[in-house]
Design a protein around this motif. Sequence first.
Motif, PDB file in Angstrom:
ATOM      1  N   ASP A   6       7.591  13.438   1.265  1.00 50.01           N
ATOM      2  CA  ASP A   6       6.248  14.010   1.117  1.00 50.01           C
ATOM      3  C   ASP A   6       5.148  13.002   1.448  1.00 50.01           C
ATOM      4  OD1 ASP A   6       6.891  16.723   0.063  1.00 50.01           O
ATOM      5  OD2 ASP A   6       7.832  15.546  -1.532  1.00 50.01           O
ATOM      6  N   THR A   7       5.515  11.949   2.144  1.00 47.61           N
ATOM      7  CA  THR A   7       4.565  10.888   2.486  1.00 47.61           C
ATOM      8  C   THR A   7       4.313  10.849   3.988  1.00 47.61           C
ATOM      9  OG1 THR A   7       5.180   9.506   0.611  1.00 47.61           O
ATOM     10  CG2 THR A   7       4.217   8.382   2.499  1.00 47.61           C
ATOM     11  N   SER A   8       3.041  10.709   4.352  1.00 40.53           N
ATOM     12  CA  SER A   8       2.675  10.483   5.749  1.00 40.53           C
ATOM     13  C   SER A   8       2.487   8.983   5.947  1.00 40.53           C
ATOM     14  CB  SER A   8       1.376  11.210   6.096  1.00 40.53           C
ATOM     15  OG  SER A   8       1.569  12.606   6.096  1.00 40.53           O
ATOM     16  N   ILE A   9       3.176   8.422   6.926  1.00 40.05           N
ATOM     17  CA  ILE A   9       3.037   7.011   7.255  1.00 40.05           C
ATOM     18  C   ILE A   9       2.348   6.904   8.611  1.00 40.05           C
ATOM     19  CG2 ILE A   9       4.221   4.838   7.721  1.00 40.05           C
ATOM     20  CD1 ILE A   9       6.541   5.845   6.013  1.00 40.05           C
ATOM     21  N   THR A  10       1.163   6.316   8.620  1.00 41.13           N
ATOM     22  CA  THR A  10       0.443   6.119   9.869  1.00 41.13           C
ATOM     23  C   THR A  10       0.505   4.648  10.237  1.00 41.13           C
ATOM     24  OG1 THR A  10      -1.067   7.970   9.435  1.00 41.13           O
ATOM     25  CG2 THR A  10      -1.776   6.334  11.048  1.00 41.13           C
ATOM     26  N   SER A  11       1.140   4.371  11.371  1.00 41.42           N
ATOM     27  CA  SER A  11       1.266   3.000  11.871  1.00 41.42           C
ATOM     28  C   SER A  11       0.087   2.703  12.788  1.00 41.42           C
ATOM     29  CB  SER A  11       2.581   2.844  12.633  1.00 41.42           C
ATOM     30  OG  SER A  11       2.698   1.541  13.175  1.00 41.42           O
ATOM     31  N   ILE A  12      -0.668   1.656  12.452  1.00 39.76           N
ATOM     32  CA  ILE A  12      -1.853   1.262  13.211  1.00 39.76           C
ATOM     33  C   ILE A  12      -1.531  -0.019  13.982  1.00 39.76           C
ATOM     34  CG2 ILE A  12      -4.273   0.543  13.040  1.00 39.76           C
ATOM     35  CD1 ILE A  12      -4.337   2.062  10.330  1.00 39.76           C
ATOM     36  N   THR A  13      -1.750   0.030  15.290  1.00 41.02           N
ATOM     37  CA  THR A  13      -1.467  -1.131  16.135  1.00 41.02           C
ATOM     38  C   THR A  13      -2.727  -1.535  16.892  1.00 41.02           C
ATOM     39  OG1 THR A  13       0.795  -0.325  16.461  1.00 41.02           O
ATOM     40  CG2 THR A  13       0.024  -2.084  17.927  1.00 41.02           C
ATOM     41  N   PRO A  14      -3.311  -2.687  16.576  1.00 44.48           N
ATOM     42  CA  PRO A  14      -4.501  -3.141  17.305  1.00 44.48           C
ATOM     43  C   PRO A  14      -4.138  -3.605  18.710  1.00 44.48           C
ATOM     44  CG  PRO A  14      -3.788  -4.825  15.763  1.00 44.48           C
ATOM     45  CD  PRO A  14      -2.912  -3.634  15.524  1.00 44.48           C
ATOM     46  N   LYS A  15      -5.110  -3.560  19.619  1.00 44.30           N
ATOM     47  CA  LYS A  15      -4.870  -3.977  21.008  1.00 44.30           C
ATOM     48  C   LYS A  15      -4.443  -5.437  21.094  1.00 44.30           C
ATOM     49  CE  LYS A  15      -8.191  -0.731  23.046  1.00 44.30           C
ATOM     50  NZ  LYS A  15      -9.483  -0.602  23.799  1.00 44.30           N
ATOM     51  N   VAL A  18       3.748  -9.528  11.552  1.00 42.17           N
ATOM     52  CA  VAL A  18       3.356  -9.212  10.174  1.00 42.17           C
ATOM     53  C   VAL A  18       3.069  -7.717  10.038  1.00 42.17           C
ATOM     54  CG1 VAL A  18       1.552  -9.549   8.417  1.00 42.17           C
ATOM     55  CG2 VAL A  18       2.442 -11.505   9.698  1.00 42.17           C
ATOM     56  N   LEU A  19       3.459  -7.151   8.905  1.00 40.14           N
ATOM     57  CA  LEU A  19       3.126  -5.763   8.565  1.00 40.14           C
ATOM     58  C   LEU A  19       2.330  -5.730   7.275  1.00 40.14           C
ATOM     59  CD1 LEU A  19       3.370  -2.635   8.786  1.00 40.14           C
ATOM     60  CD2 LEU A  19       5.431  -2.843   7.365  1.00 40.14           C
ATOM     61  N   PHE A  20       1.173  -5.087   7.316  1.00 35.80           N
ATOM     62  CA  PHE A  20       0.430  -4.758   6.101  1.00 35.80           C
ATOM     63  C   PHE A  20       0.864  -3.365   5.664  1.00 35.80           C
ATOM     64  CE2 PHE A  20      -2.369  -8.011   7.841  1.00 35.80           C
ATOM     65  CZ  PHE A  20      -2.735  -8.717   6.705  1.00 35.80           C
ATOM     66  N   PHE A  21       1.547  -3.296   4.537  1.00 35.46           N
ATOM     67  CA  PHE A  21       2.029  -2.036   3.961  1.00 35.46           C
ATOM     68  C   PHE A  21       0.987  -1.619   2.933  1.00 35.46           C
ATOM     69  CE2 PHE A  21       4.459   0.422   0.877  1.00 35.46           C
ATOM     70  CZ  PHE A  21       5.429   1.097   1.613  1.00 35.46           C
ATOM     71  N   TYR A  22       0.123  -0.657   3.308  1.00 33.78           N
ATOM     72  CA  TYR A  22      -1.076  -0.364   2.514  1.00 33.78           C
ATOM     73  C   TYR A  22      -0.960   0.951   1.750  1.00 33.78           C
ATOM     74  CZ  TYR A  22      -6.062  -0.158   1.377  1.00 33.78           C
ATOM     75  OH  TYR A  22      -7.259  -0.111   0.711  1.00 33.78           O
ATOM     76  N   GLY A  39      -8.095  -8.171  12.709  1.00 33.54           N
ATOM     77  CA  GLY A  39      -8.382  -9.571  12.421  1.00 33.54           C
ATOM     78  C   GLY A  39      -7.127 -10.413  12.309  1.00 33.54           C
ATOM     79  N   ALA A  40      -6.066  -9.822  11.770  1.00 34.57           N
ATOM     80  CA  ALA A  40      -4.801 -10.551  11.593  1.00 34.57           C
ATOM     81  C   ALA A  40      -3.878 -10.409  12.795  1.00 34.57           C
ATOM     82  CB  ALA A  40      -4.091 -10.057  10.342  1.00 34.57           C
ATOM     83  N   LYS A  41      -4.268  -9.571  13.758  1.00 30.88           N
ATOM     84  CA  LYS A  41      -3.458  -9.298  14.956  1.00 30.88           C
ATOM     85  C   LYS A  41      -2.082  -8.778  14.545  1.00 30.88           C
ATOM     86  CE  LYS A  41      -5.870 -12.917  17.550  1.00 30.88           C
ATOM     87  NZ  LYS A  41      -5.735 -14.153  18.376  1.00 30.88           N
ATOM     88  N   ALA A  42      -2.100  -7.883  13.573  1.00 33.18           N
ATOM     89  CA  ALA A  42      -0.858  -7.414  12.958  1.00 33.18           C
ATOM     90  C   ALA A  42      -0.816  -5.888  12.899  1.00 33.18           C
ATOM     91  CB  ALA A  42      -0.737  -7.986  11.552  1.00 33.18           C
ATOM     92  N   THR A  43       0.367  -5.368  12.651  1.00 32.93           N
ATOM     93  CA  THR A  43       0.552  -3.940  12.438  1.00 32.93           C
ATOM     94  C   THR A  43       0.186  -3.598  10.995  1.00 32.93           C
ATOM     95  OG1 THR A  43       2.382  -3.953  14.015  1.00 32.93           O
ATOM     96  CG2 THR A  43       2.216  -2.035  12.567  1.00 32.93           C
ATOM     97  N   ALA A  44      -0.306  -2.382  10.788  1.00 35.23           N
ATOM     98  CA  ALA A  44      -0.593  -1.917   9.433  1.00 35.23           C
ATOM     99  C   ALA A  44      -0.070  -0.499   9.266  1.00 35.23           C
ATOM    100  CB  ALA A  44      -2.093  -1.957   9.162  1.00 35.23           C
ATOM    101  N   TRP A  45       0.503  -0.241   8.112  1.00 35.52           N
ATOM    102  CA  TRP A  45       0.944   1.118   7.779  1.00 35.52           C
ATOM    103  C   TRP A  45       0.078   1.659   6.650  1.00 35.52           C
ATOM    104  CZ3 TRP A  45       6.998   1.788   7.411  1.00 35.52           C
ATOM    105  CH2 TRP A  45       7.560   1.566   8.676  1.00 35.52           C
ATOM    106  N   MET A  46      -0.517   2.817   6.869  1.00 33.62           N
ATOM    107  CA  MET A  46      -1.209   3.532   5.795  1.00 33.62           C
ATOM    108  C   MET A  46      -0.200   4.463   5.145  1.00 33.62           C
ATOM    109  SD  MET A  46      -4.053   4.165   4.119  1.00 33.62           S
ATOM    110  CE  MET A  46      -5.535   3.844   5.103  1.00 33.62           C
ATOM    111  N   ILE A  47       0.037   4.254   3.865  1.00 37.14           N
ATOM    112  CA  ILE A  47       1.009   5.062   3.123  1.00 37.14           C
ATOM    113  C   ILE A  47       0.254   6.154   2.365  1.00 37.14           C
ATOM    114  CG2 ILE A  47       2.937   5.012   1.502  1.00 37.14           C
ATOM    115  CD1 ILE A  47       3.277   3.224   4.033  1.00 37.14           C
TER     116      ILE A  47
END
Length: 295
Positions: free
Chosen positions: A56-65, A71-75, A99-107
């Motif tokens: 029941d969770t949407s995971i949105t993976s954000i990848t900056p240019k 590194v992964l920010f699991f948010y 800023g961190a040049k990293a991937t982030a996941w919005m949980i």
Amino acid sequence: MSFGYSVVKLVLKLKKEKQSWSTDPIDYKKKRKQNVLRPSRWLLSGSTFQTRKIDDTSITSITPKNKSTEVLFFYCHGGAFVYGPTREHWIALSKIAKGAKATAWMIDYPKAPEFKIKEVTENVFKAYLEAIKVFDPSKIILIGDSAGGNLILTLTQRLIKENLELPNRLIPISPLIDASLTNSKIREIDLLDPILSYKGVASAKKMLAGDVPLTDPLISPIHGVLTNFPPIHMFSSEVDIFTPDQELFVAKAKKEGVEVEVIEGKNMPHVWPILPIMPEAKAAIRKIISITKAV
């Protein structure tokens, strides 16, 4: 207090934000009008994104240019467990990722009152298991604000209990520490807090708890074991009803041998690092980005 924060305080007052947290039961349907469940590339400052479902969770993976690290920010976002993510969450997380040049996941985990704490925490746990299939746990940073800060702490306690691979470190922002809200100092700070109020927050936690006691570690991490926690970088706020319990948590964590850094927002409100236009928030985002150097 900066001019930017003066503007934010005025906007909060005009929006009657404090008043919205002063009702029992809390009007969670009205709160959900702030939801932004699917971002735009504009909102993410040009970063690309992909969304998928795990239970029941949407995971949105954000990848900056400019992504150049593993590194992964699991948010886990805040919203009293009843709403979110909001526009502010997406903007802040995209700034951190860029800023961190990293991937982030919005949980985007399931919310109360339709879902209870056991279901919510199980969803966050499964999202983390998915993360460690893709990323080295030593490169994962758990980050979350308010209710999300609570969820990354309880997730870590479960990982330790089940002897699973731990993230590199945690960044809780104004986290809920004790859902019972019985600390006597809370009522005093309630008079100063420009955002939260005891009545509405307590109402939301009751919606979430179901048959779980509010003092259970599943919903109140201060009552759980903190030994073997990864390093914690906690952002606290001087005028936030959650701060008294955060202070108790930090003291307990240090006593159990956990490395803890507290970044205190002088005269700042709840979740100040993700609030708009404030120079104090911009400095906090820079601080979060700098933490990745230790990963």
